[in-house]
Design a protein around this motif. Structure first.
Motif, short mmCIF file in Angstrom:
data_model
loop_
_atom_site.label_atom_id
_atom_site.label_comp_id
_atom_site.label_asym_id
_atom_site.label_seq_id
_atom_site.Cartn_x
_atom_site.Cartn_y
_atom_site.Cartn_z
N ASP A 128 102.22 36.64 40.79
CA ASP A 128 103.74 35.86 40.64
C ASP A 128 104.65 37.05 40.64
O ASP A 128 105.84 36.40 40.84
CB ASP A 128 103.66 35.05 39.60
N LEU A 129 104.41 38.16 40.80
CA LEU A 129 105.41 39.24 40.78
C LEU A 129 106.69 39.25 42.06
O LEU A 129 107.92 39.26 41.71
CB LEU A 129 104.77 40.60 40.86
N TYR A 130 106.12 38.52 43.10
CA TYR A 130 106.91 38.56 44.25
C TYR A 130 108.00 37.33 43.93
O TYR A 130 109.21 37.53 44.42
CB TYR A 130 106.36 37.94 45.31
N LYS A 131 107.84 36.56 43.10
CA LYS A 131 108.83 35.26 42.82
C LYS A 131 109.97 35.84 41.86
O LYS A 131 110.98 35.58 42.12
CB LYS A 131 107.99 34.19 41.77
N ILE A 132 109.61 36.91 41.22
CA ILE A 132 110.53 37.73 40.42
C ILE A 132 111.57 38.42 41.39
O ILE A 132 112.94 38.37 41.44
CB ILE A 132 110.17 38.64 39.35
N VAL A 133 110.99 39.16 42.16
CA VAL A 133 111.93 39.95 43.28
C VAL A 133 112.48 38.96 44.35
O VAL A 133 113.73 39.24 44.59
CB VAL A 133 110.63 40.85 44.07
N ASP A 134 111.79 38.04 44.71
CA ASP A 134 112.71 36.85 45.72
C ASP A 134 113.93 36.24 44.74
O ASP A 134 114.99 36.18 45.20
CB ASP A 134 111.81 35.77 45.92
N SER A 135 113.77 35.99 43.40
CA SER A 135 114.84 35.65 42.70
C SER A 135 116.03 36.54 42.79
O SER A 135 117.16 36.22 42.60
CB SER A 135 114.34 35.13 41.39
N LEU A 136 115.57 37.74 42.43
CA LEU A 136 116.53 38.88 42.21
C LEU A 136 117.37 39.01 43.34
O LEU A 136 118.58 39.20 43.63
CB LEU A 136 115.93 40.26 41.79
N ASN A 137 116.58 39.01 44.46
CA ASN A 137 117.15 39.05 45.88
C ASN A 137 118.19 37.75 46.23
O ASN A 137 119.50 38.27 46.85
CB ASN A 137 116.35 39.23 47.23
N ARG A 138 117.90 36.68 45.62
CA ARG A 138 118.77 35.65 46.08
C ARG A 138 119.95 35.56 45.25
O ARG A 138 121.12 35.18 45.63
CB ARG A 138 117.96 34.29 45.98
N THR A 139 119.94 36.18 43.96
CA THR A 139 120.96 36.01 42.93
C THR A 139 121.98 37.30 43.22
O THR A 139 123.16 36.93 43.09
CB THR A 139 120.33 36.03 41.42
N LEU A 140 121.44 38.33 43.70
CA LEU A 140 122.49 39.57 43.49
C LEU A 140 122.72 40.20 44.95
O LEU A 140 123.31 41.20 45.16
CB LEU A 140 121.56 40.67 42.71
N LYS A 141 122.22 39.39 45.90
CA LYS A 141 122.59 39.74 47.35
C LYS A 141 124.09 40.02 47.57
O LYS A 141 124.67 41.03 48.07
CB LYS A 141 121.97 38.99 48.32
#
Length: 56
Positions: free
Chosen positions: A18-31
């Motif tokens: 599930d590590l990719y879920k954290i990376v996806d969330s960070l990308n969506r939130t902080l882009k």
């Protein structure tokens, strides 16, 4: 106009499914803050992942 991507930090961590879920969330939130996050499997150790933070 060329934008340069700057690597801010790289860390090797234990890979989980599930590590990719954290990376996806960070990308969506902080882009909009010009930050981008990457995740790749370590080629030398498949149980490790490489997490990278970039400034765009």
């Amino acid at each position: 106009m060329d934008k340069k991507i700057e690597t801010l930090s790289t860390v090797r961590i234990k890979h989980t499914n599930d590590l990719y879920k954290i990376v996806d969330s960070l990308n969506r939130t902080l882009k909009e803050d010009d930050l981008m996050f990457g995740l790749a499997l370590d080629e030398e150790d498949n149980e490790k992942a490489i997490f990278t933070i970039y400034r765009t």
